[in-house]
Design a protein around this motif. Structure first.
Motif, short mmCIF file in Angstrom:
data_model
loop_
_atom_site.label_atom_id
_atom_site.label_comp_id
_atom_site.label_asym_id
_atom_site.label_seq_id
_atom_site.Cartn_x
_atom_site.Cartn_y
_atom_site.Cartn_z
N ILE A 52 0.85 -1.19 0.00
CA ILE A 52 0.00 0.00 0.00
C ILE A 52 0.89 1.24 0.00
O ILE A 52 1.77 1.39 0.84
CB ILE A 52 -0.95 0.01 1.21
CG1 ILE A 52 -1.89 -1.18 1.13
CG2 ILE A 52 -1.73 1.32 1.29
CD1 ILE A 52 -2.77 -1.36 2.34
N SER A 56 -1.76 4.58 -3.94
CA SER A 56 -2.79 3.54 -4.04
C SER A 56 -3.92 3.81 -3.05
O SER A 56 -5.08 3.55 -3.35
CB SER A 56 -2.19 2.15 -3.83
OG SER A 56 -1.74 1.98 -2.50
N SER A 59 -5.98 6.57 -4.57
CA SER A 59 -6.75 6.03 -5.68
C SER A 59 -7.97 5.26 -5.18
O SER A 59 -9.07 5.38 -5.73
CB SER A 59 -5.86 5.11 -6.51
OG SER A 59 -6.60 4.43 -7.47
N ALA A 60 -7.81 4.49 -4.13
CA ALA A 60 -8.92 3.71 -3.58
C ALA A 60 -10.01 4.61 -3.00
O ALA A 60 -11.19 4.27 -3.08
CB ALA A 60 -8.40 2.76 -2.51
N THR A 61 -9.63 5.74 -2.45
CA THR A 61 -10.64 6.62 -1.84
C THR A 61 -11.55 7.25 -2.88
O THR A 61 -12.65 7.68 -2.55
CB THR A 61 -9.99 7.74 -1.01
OG1 THR A 61 -9.23 8.58 -1.86
CG2 THR A 61 -9.15 7.19 0.11
N ARG A 63 -13.09 5.75 -5.08
CA ARG A 63 -14.20 4.83 -5.34
C ARG A 63 -15.18 4.80 -4.17
O ARG A 63 -16.22 4.18 -4.25
CB ARG A 63 -13.66 3.44 -5.61
CG ARG A 63 -12.84 3.37 -6.88
CD ARG A 63 -12.46 1.95 -7.21
NE ARG A 63 -11.60 1.35 -6.20
CZ ARG A 63 -10.28 1.30 -6.26
NH1 ARG A 63 -9.65 1.80 -7.29
NH2 ARG A 63 -9.58 0.72 -5.32
#
Length: 73
Positions: A52, A56, A59-61, A63
């Motif tokens: 992590i 990354s 980027s995940a947040t 979504r």
């Protein structure tokens, strides 16, 4: 038992802290601010040597969305 005695006393009065906490209850974060906090939390709580990265996590947040942010009452 001697180490625990300090925890048995009441905390000292902190009017400035109380005022800040009351003010914080009225703040509504924007979606961008929430994304920053989520990414920081995810990255900060990731195990060491994990794959992590800050990028990354950020980027995940993107979504994850709040449908209707509400202030805490």
């Amino acid at each position: 038992m001697a180490e625990r005695k300090a925890a048995l006393n009441r905390a000292p009065a902190r009017p400035e802290l109380k005022e800040r906490l009351e003010r914080a209850k009225t703040i509504v974060l924007t979606e961008e601010q929430m994304q920053e906090q989520r990414a920081s939390f995810a990255y900060g709580n990731a195990p060491r040597n994990s794959r992590i990265t800050k990028a990354s996590a950020t980027s995940a947040t993107k979504r994850i969305r709040l449908s209707d942010p509400q202030p805490v009452t």
